[in-house]
Write a protein that holds these residues in place. Structure first.
Motif, mmCIF file in Angstrom:
data_model
loop_
_atom_site.group_PDB
_atom_site.id
_atom_site.type_symbol
_atom_site.label_atom_id
_atom_site.label_comp_id
_atom_site.label_asym_id
_atom_site.label_seq_id
_atom_site.Cartn_x
_atom_site.Cartn_y
_atom_site.Cartn_z
ATOM 1 N N VAL A 805 0.849 -1.184 0.000
ATOM 2 C CA VAL A 805 0.000 0.000 0.000
ATOM 3 C C VAL A 805 0.885 1.234 0.000
ATOM 4 C CG1 VAL A 805 -1.767 1.300 1.247
ATOM 5 C CG2 VAL A 805 -1.860 -1.204 1.182
ATOM 6 N N ASN A 806 0.566 2.172 -0.878
ATOM 7 C CA ASN A 806 1.401 3.355 -1.069
ATOM 8 C C ASN A 806 0.518 4.599 -1.007
ATOM 9 O OD1 ASN A 806 3.837 4.776 -1.800
ATOM 10 N ND2 ASN A 806 2.927 5.063 -3.824
ATOM 11 N N ASN A 807 1.034 5.667 -0.449
ATOM 12 C CA ASN A 807 0.296 6.921 -0.334
ATOM 13 C C ASN A 807 0.757 7.930 -1.374
ATOM 14 O OD1 ASN A 807 -1.369 6.216 1.884
ATOM 15 N ND2 ASN A 807 0.337 6.604 3.293
ATOM 16 N N LEU A 808 -0.207 8.544 -2.056
ATOM 17 C CA LEU A 808 0.063 9.619 -3.005
ATOM 18 C C LEU A 808 -0.819 10.799 -2.641
ATOM 19 C CD1 LEU A 808 0.017 7.594 -6.374
ATOM 20 C CD2 LEU A 808 2.029 8.322 -5.091
ATOM 21 N N GLN A 809 -0.347 11.988 -2.962
ATOM 22 C CA GLN A 809 -1.156 13.178 -2.702
ATOM 23 C C GLN A 809 -1.114 14.110 -3.904
ATOM 24 O OE1 GLN A 809 0.354 16.208 -0.033
ATOM 25 N NE2 GLN A 809 2.360 15.202 0.101
ATOM 26 N N VAL A 810 -2.220 14.835 -4.085
ATOM 27 C CA VAL A 810 -2.289 15.844 -5.134
ATOM 28 C C VAL A 810 -2.036 17.190 -4.476
ATOM 29 C CG1 VAL A 810 -3.643 16.777 -7.027
ATOM 30 C CG2 VAL A 810 -4.022 14.430 -6.276
ATOM 31 N N THR A 811 -1.059 17.906 -4.972
ATOM 32 C CA THR A 811 -0.558 19.087 -4.276
ATOM 33 C C THR A 811 -1.423 20.316 -4.522
ATOM 34 O OG1 THR A 811 0.914 19.509 -6.138
ATOM 35 C CG2 THR A 811 1.816 18.286 -4.278
ATOM 36 N N THR A 820 -4.579 27.356 -4.295
ATOM 37 C CA THR A 820 -4.140 27.195 -5.678
ATOM 38 C C THR A 820 -3.852 25.722 -5.943
ATOM 39 O OG1 THR A 820 -3.125 29.382 -5.639
ATOM 40 C CG2 THR A 820 -2.467 27.886 -7.418
ATOM 41 N N MET A 821 -4.604 25.146 -6.882
ATOM 42 C CA MET A 821 -4.414 23.748 -7.219
ATOM 43 C C MET A 821 -3.218 23.593 -8.163
ATOM 44 S SD MET A 821 -6.879 22.446 -5.543
ATOM 45 C CE MET A 821 -8.512 22.820 -4.896
ATOM 46 N N LEU A 822 -2.361 22.628 -7.877
ATOM 47 C CA LEU A 822 -1.198 22.370 -8.734
ATOM 48 C C LEU A 822 -1.395 21.134 -9.607
ATOM 49 C CD1 LEU A 822 1.716 23.096 -6.236
ATOM 50 C CD2 LEU A 822 0.590 24.655 -7.853
ATOM 51 N N TYR A 823 -2.371 20.284 -9.259
ATOM 52 C CA TYR A 823 -2.728 19.097 -10.043
ATOM 53 C C TYR A 823 -1.549 18.142 -10.247
ATOM 54 C CZ TYR A 823 -6.627 22.185 -11.124
ATOM 55 O OH TYR A 823 -7.691 23.034 -11.019
ATOM 56 N N LYS A 824 -0.572 18.205 -9.357
ATOM 57 C CA LYS A 824 0.598 17.344 -9.469
ATOM 58 C C LYS A 824 0.531 16.276 -8.394
ATOM 59 C CE LYS A 824 4.289 16.472 -11.836
ATOM 60 N NZ LYS A 824 4.174 16.161 -13.260
#
Length: 936
Positions: A805-811, A820-824
């Motif tokens: 299981v791995n965690n990712l986040q949208v910055t 401000t959304m960076l969509y990265k």
């Protein structure tokens, strides 16, 4: 409906029609009844009111038939409106249509009979009426389902009939109580109508719910319709056999396919295939193998936007619309089939990719095929069907003739290529082209021998007069009469000194510089003297017994005389004989042409295959950033790696600069990704992008990424979006649970699951518990590829407990209450959802925003992080809060007592610091917030 107007026709005729209409059997709510009045159509009663509201958007079009106190609502439709409305009813709203005609031809006669009918899956009887001047891009079909009732195991029998492609498809398979496999079959075959046995058993009830959720019309049939005792005899008449084959040899083992054989019997009866002799020996029986294709459930099709919805304003909003660069109707139909049936066989996928790569690298070949050759090819499937039904015309034969003349250019273009795909081109295209040309040598000769090519240049299609002796004689007689009439016309006008225009016409009404002519007045003298002289000429003709005035217009007078009328009568009689003989010859030609329908269908398949792969190559090079060829790995390899992956539809939107992202799956290391981030940050787009890249690769298309390594998956399953079905009594949360349950029962270790916001439809605690349980089950028990987007930030703790299981986040960036959304997408955890900031972006009132912030701080003091959950999992939420507060109270009490004892000496400050450090080490969230100054 405030006024009453009589429709044209006598009152007694209206009374007779009202009596007939009211005596008709009650129609189902899903059926519309139209009445053909020769030059227009009518609907009545509730049908008329529906059309007025939905089609015309006005009740003013409603008129009335009257019979005493009885009034019948009536709406009239022109032929153009009729065709448009019926197409909309059948193809988009899935209604059924019945068309009635008067037995005597009278508009308001009471003797009406059912002339034709159509349903969403069976357009056969109205195909010519509805699609006579347009191409039917999407094939339509009807499916029948029969369940086993002998054992507890659910065995589903499927039969599918397509009258356009003349195919019958059957399959039997075991299924679970959610009918997960059936849902995949429904996606693959995409029927518009389903035949079900009338039965109130629990299995049948659940089956109906599945069909209705799939948006398919249901038609109830009698149980006797599913009897399969005569199925072999029926297939013996319908199927096209190869040498040595019989119905028994091609029909699968009855023991293994008992259910599908019964379903097939109901399809044959419903489509009335045996009542039309043109169907005999024309159908092919196929067995559908679900294991050949990627399983797609209905939720995945909707979530990923694979097919266009009825309200799509742009074709690029769906994957099908995006990929559809096809130039031919058969190509578009095949693309619709491929996109719902992604392949699992890696060798077949590679074959498609090799061909697409050849077209991508060879600009000249790609442009020649797409811009020139393919766009000139007619709908060969439709032409083949017209030949089979003996409804083709000389113009249809000429279209096939033009295709034959154009085929060598396509063949030469393909044969001129070199490289690794040359052998594939030869096998898939060039050899079939040569065989087709050889098969159609006699057809070409027939067209050249029989068709009057001189008339074709003028857009008219007739048999050459010298082809048939009787036709030649009649043609010569017509020419002789025309010469006599040409000589007679000027003489007719000599006594009056008229300026005339001599026109010789026959047949349909035509337009000339001066006058309109028709069959009844085909050879006339026409004076060309403008007003007021035309009336003077009419007076000069009035008293001449051997002259007959036809009509007087502003610019002249049309008239006959005795001799001209005699010659014209002879001409008309011979012309009618000529046309009758023409028809006899054309019928003979069509009988011969009907034998070419099968090779024409085969060639249609070849052209469609070429067209779709050329379309894939055009899309790959015309995208904002060119697509790349994916590297496919065998199923079970456990690796999916996409570098700078993009959403193929989103990147085409105006004023959008799409931010690409990477994804990496590796069995045992990172197979389950939990994605967190603010609302509107792009989590849903990210997981959809990954799924679409994988599906496009297994269709045989290049993908919107910089680099792609993809292990073949056997299913793409989705739980995305929130919608309820109030009419079915299914809430948003219940729909979510049904889809999730279906996923858990059908997923394998080689499947891809995308889940978006699971559990948000219920309380926070229940939702989080379900999300955690589902995630842990998938990660530990299944071990498939999974992307899980969530706002339950506590779920990220799963990565510390379960391997893979791995965690990712949208910055996103926040400053001065701005977001401000960076969509990265980057590794890590986003511990906030920024919901209040998003509300501010939506221009919530300031006092609402401020109050929301206050309530958040009040709740945060009771929030429980993952470390404090240990040892308290079994407690109710309010008990957890009480225990935390009690622990905080005890810590503070002990601190005060210790401080009073140790702070009396000289080392008071150092002792106090030790106590402070001691309580800071406590893992109590209330103490932490008090020390940090957040206690308010």
């Amino acid at each position: 409906m405030s006024h009453i107007e009589n429709e044209e026709g006598k009152p007694e005729q209206q009374q007779a029609f009202i009596s007939f209409y009211l005596s008709m059997p009650q129609q189902p709510s899903t059926t519309f009844r139209f009445f053909d009045r020769n030059d227009f159509y009518t609907l009545h009663g509730s049908d008329a009111v529906f059309v007025a509201k939905e089609f015309f958007k006005s009740m003013s079009v409603v008129k009335y038939y009257c019979s005493g106190s009885r009034k019948l609502e009536t709406v009239s439709l022109s032929k153009l409106n009729f065709e448009s409305f019926v197409r909309d009813l059948l193809l988009f709203h899935h209604y059924r249509v019945e068309l009635y005609k008067s037995q005597t031809g009278s508009r308001n006669n009471s003797s009406w009979v059912l002339d034709s009918k159509a349903s969403p899956g069976n357009l056969t009887e109205m195909e010519g009426l509805l699609f006579g001047n347009m191409e039917l891009v999407e094939a339509r079909g009807v499916i029948s389902i029969k369940l086993s009732t002998e054992t507890k195991l659910i065995v589903v029998g499927i039969a599918f009939g397509d009258t356009i492609l003349r195919k019958l498809i059957i399959t039997d398979f075991s299924d679970n109580d959610h009918f997960s496999n059936l849902q995949a079959v429904l996606v693959h075959l995409s029927p518009r109508e389903c035949l079900l046995m009338k039965d109130n058993s629990p299995q049948q009830t659940r089956l109906r719910l599945v069909i209705e959720r799939s948006g398919i019309s249901i038609t109830d049939c009698k149980s006797a319709d599913f009897a399969c005792k005569d199925i072999a005899q029926d297939l013996q008449r319908l199927l096209k056999f190869k040498s040595g084959e019989t119905a028994h040899s091609v029909l699968p083992n009855e023991v293994d396919h008992k259910q599908s054989a019964g379903a097939l019997a109901s399809v044959i009866k419903y489509l009335e295939l045996l009542s039309d002799e043109t169907n005999f020996g024309q159908y092919h029986l196929l067995t559908f193998d679900l294991t050949q294709y990627v399983r797609l459930d209905g939720a995945a099709v909707r979530a990923l936007g694979i097919l266009p919805s009825t309200n799509d304003g742009s074709k690029s909003h769906s994957l099908l619309g995006l990929l559809n660069k096809c130039r031919t109707s058969p190509g578009q139909r095949l693309l619709g089939q491929w996109i719902k049936q992604p392949l699992i066989n890696i060798h077949k996928i590679e074959e498609r990719l090799n061909i697409v790569e050849t077209f991508v690298n060879n600009t000249e070949l790609r442009q020649a095929l797409h811009e020139d050759h393919l766009r000139k090819i007619p709908d060969l499937q439709r032409l083949a069907r017209k030949l089979q039904q003996k409804k083709a015309t000389l113009q249809d034969c000429y279209k096939i003739y033009l295709f034959l003349n154009h085929l060598p250019a396509i063949q030469n273009q393909l044969e001129s290529q070199e490289g690794k795909c040359m052998a594939v081109f030869r096998e898939l295209y060039c050899c079939p082209f040569k065989d087709f040309e050889e098969d159609f040598v006699k057809f070409r000769e027939m067209v050249e021998t029989t068709l009057d090519m001189f008339m074709v240049e003028n857009g008219e299609f007739f048999v050459r007069p010298d082809f048939d002796q009787d036709l030649k004689e009649l043609y010569d007689q017509m020419n002789e009469l025309e010469e006599q009439i040409q000589k007679t016309l000027p003489k007719v006008c000599i006594p009056f000194n008229f300026s005339i225009s001599i026109i010789i016409t026959l047949g349909e009404t035509i337009f000339d510089d001066h006058v309109i002519y028709d069959l009844s007045h085909s050879h006339v003298a026409w004076s060309c003297v403008p007003q007021p002289h035309s009336y003077r000429e009419e007076k000069a003709l009035r008293n001449r017994k051997d002259f007959f005035t036809i009509d007087t217009k502003q610019n002249g007078v049309r008239f006959h005389n005795s001799l001209l009328r005699q010659l014209n009568a002879k001409y008309v009689a011979i012309r009618l004989d000529y046309e009758k003989q023409q028809k006899n010859v054309v019928d003979m030609i069509m009988d011969i042409a009907a034998g070419y329908s099968e090779p024409l269908l085969q060639m249609s398949d070849v052209i469609a295959h070429l067209d779709v792969l050329v379309a894939f190559s055009v899309l790959a090079v015309s995208a904002p950033v060119p697509y790349v060829r994916p590297q496919l790995l065998p199923k079970g390899s456990g690796i999916i790696s996409l570098k700078q992956a993009r959403h193929p539809c989103m990147e085409l939107q105006e004023n959008v600069s799409f931010i690409p992202n990477d994804v990496n799956f590796e069995q045992g290391k990172s197979i389950f990704h939990i994605i967190t981030g603010p609302n509107m940050s792009g989590k849903s787009t990210y997981i959809r992008s990954v799924a679409l890249n994988i599906l496009m690769a297994q269709i045989g298309c290049f993908v919107p990424s910089e680099e792609a390594r993809i292990s073949v998956v056997d299913a793409v399953l989705a739980r995305v979006g929130a919608e309820d079905r109030q009419l079915k009594g299914v809430s948003t949360f219940m729909a979510e649970m049904l889809e999730t349950s279906s996923i858990l029962k059908s997923v394998t270790s080689d499947s891809l699951i995308i889940i978006d916001e699971l559990g948000r439809g219920t309380s926070t605690y229940d939702g989080f518990g379900l999300a955690w349980s589902v995630s842990e089950h998938v990660a530990t028990k299944v071990g498939c590829y999974c992307l899980f987007a969530t706002h339950f930030h506590e779920l990220t703790a799963l990565s510390g407990e379960v391997q893979g299981v791995n965690n990712l986040q949208v910055t996103a960036l926040t400053s001065d209450d701005t977001l401000t959304m960076l969509y990265k997408v980057i590794p890590g955890v986003c511990d906030q959802s920024f919901g209040i900031q998003v509300a501010a972006l939506a221009h919530f009132p300031n006092h609402v925003i401020e109050f929301a912030k206050k309530k958040v701080k009040e709740f945060e003091i009771f929030s429980i992080d993952s470390s404090e959950m240990k040892g308290k999992e079994d407690m109710e939420p309010h008990l957890k809060k009480q225990k935390i507060l009690k622990e905080a109270d005890e810590i503070m009490h002990n601190f005060v007592e210790a401080a009073q004892k140790t702070c009396s000496g000289s080392n008071c400050l150092s002792a106090f610091e030790e106590l402070k450090n001691e309580i800071q080490n406590n893992n109590n969230i209330v103490i932490k917030k008090i020390i940090s100054g957040e206690q308010d």
